[in-house]
Design an enzyme around this catalytic site. Structure first.
Site: not given
Length: 449
Positions: A105, A244, A246, A248
């Site tokens: 992430s 960000d 990834d 989400d």
């Protein structure tokens, strides 16, 4: 069963250190494959979709997972770099048994992680994760050659996801006339987020869209909004959107360079759903959601409830109450009327819909949420402790809460990842928040020593 490897968002750690090592990831793929294969119905072969972000370690983890799954007799479909929410969408769309994302992430490039989605595109239930952990303790075997899983690559995954994102924006609307800077954090959305907004009519300036395996989240993206703020002003753009690594999380920036966090953007989405009479129940936040956000929702008669920190817990609260909208101030926003998980691009589109249909600027739409300053102090502990409430700590917290009244909030919570107590105080003035945060932290530190 206590969980040894799975945290609130899958398995995560420093690459090369347990559990993010080739041998463990291989065993994790095998263990997950065994659990999935045991639950296949009517003799169908289990299948799993694997996506990843742009970290250099994604190649290693992908290969290890692929070997683990196929040795357990599970077919694998690879989509390469793809946002976490894209995997959550594609898994049920392609009728896969499960989805896997290789990502840490918003963390630096030398971290990585493995998280799972069910066949419905939702976070894997705790019971399934516990079953995988139990299987990890069993010896690893390999099915015979006739039973080995096969691997294929899905070449049109990006296009499928782009179209899905666009489908959450009304056909009668477009983004023509808007100049938008899109910061992809050199992450998984680098090749999908800019086309989403461009194909809806916006002039797009893409930044953070040149991943090299090492620059993910490096001074770019939702965790570093200053880069987007400067880019929006330099480009004389109308808006900025930061995701960000990834994709989400979401932060947005207006033409003046002012950044707006998850609480403020979630307010805009909830208020617009209320305007369109599409809001179901209320809004879920977390213990870290700003008090000003709660007050703003209260002022327009929208119920609000807090979950523990983590989008998993926000999801649980939404499901319990049969609500559809929630999120975190960090920028995780769940619009369950549009997707099964948090999605930065889709959340941005819901904000843009509200602005287009009402004619408001982002500044005006977010104006009712005048964020209270939050001061956070991490108090180190010599070791993690399970001790109960302490009377001296309780006393200073009670004094602080009495002094702050309805215009402030105190939160003490132990870290789940390191031996510290997080002391957070929120107040209308930063000076007052800082005063009480340090007063409480001093007492906590003395009691912890």
């Amino acid at each position: 069963m206590s969980r040894k490897y799975f945290g609130t968002d899958g398995v995560r750690g420093k690459v090369g250190q347990s559990p993010i090592t080739p041998d463990f990831v291989l065993r994790l793929g095998y263990a997950a494959g065994r659990v999935l294969a045991s639950r296949s119905r009517h003799g169908e072969r289990a299948s799993v979709l694997i996506g990843k972000d742009t970290r250099v370690s994604g190649y290693m983890c992908e290969s290890a997972l692929e070997a683990g799954f196929t040795s357990a007799g599970v077919d694998v479909a690879l989509v390469g770099p793809m946002p976490t929410p894209a995997v959550a969408y594609l898994t049920p769309a392609l009728r896969m048994t499960a989805g896997v994302v290789i990502s840490a992430s918003h963390n630096p490039y030398d971290d990585n992680g493995i998280k799972f989605f069910s066949g419905e595109g939702e976070k894997l239930p705790d019971a399934d994760e516990s079953d995988i952990e139990a299987q990890l303790d069993q010896p690893m075997y390999c099915v015979n050659s006739a039973g080995l899983g096969k691997v294929r690559r899905i070449d049109d995954a990006a296009g499928r996801y782009i179209e899905f994102c666009k489908s959450t924006f009304p056909n009668a609307l477009n983004l023509r006339g808007l100049k938008i800077v899109v910061d992809c954090a050199h992450g998984a959305a680098y090749h999908v987020a800019p086309p989403v907004f461009h194909e809806l009519g916006a002039e797009v300036v893409a930044i953070g869209a040149q991943p090299n395996g090492f620059n993910i989240n490096d001074k770019v993206g939702a965790t570093h909004p200053a880069t987007l703020q400067a880019a929006v002003k330099a480009a004389h753009a109308d808006l900025g959107i930061a995701l960000d690594g990834d994709a989400d999380r979401l932060v947005m920036v207006d033409a003046s360079g002012t950044a707006y966090d998850g609480d403020q953007l979630l307010y805009v989405i909830a208020r617009d759903l209320q305007r369109r009479k599409r809001l179901t129940g209320g809004v879920a936040g977390t213990l870290m959601s700003n008090l000003a956000f709660e007050h703003a929702l209260e002022a327009i008669n929208i119920p609000f409830a807090r979950a523990k920190v983590g989008d998993r817990y926000v999801m649980e609260l939404l499901q319990q109450r049969e609500w559809r909208v929630g999120g975190e101030n960090s920028g995780h926003i769940l619009c369950l009327d549009q997707h099964s998980t948090g999605d930065g691009a889709i959340a941005a589109l819901q904000v843009l819909r509200a602005l287009r249909e009402t004619g408001m600027t982002l500044k005006k739409a977010c104006a009712p949420v005048k964020l209270f300053p939050q001061v956070m102090i991490n108090v180190p502990l010599k070791q993690r402790t399970g001790k109960g409430p302490n009377s001296r700590v309780d006393a200073v917290v009670h004094t602080a809460e009495k002094a702050l009244g309805a215009d402030g909030r105190v939160l003490l919570r132990p870290s789940g990842t390191e031996p510290v107590i997080r002391v957070m105080v929120e107040a209308r003035s930063r000076a007052k928040a800082s005063h009480w945060a340090h007063a409480i932290a001093d007492v906590v530190a003395k009691q912890a020593s």
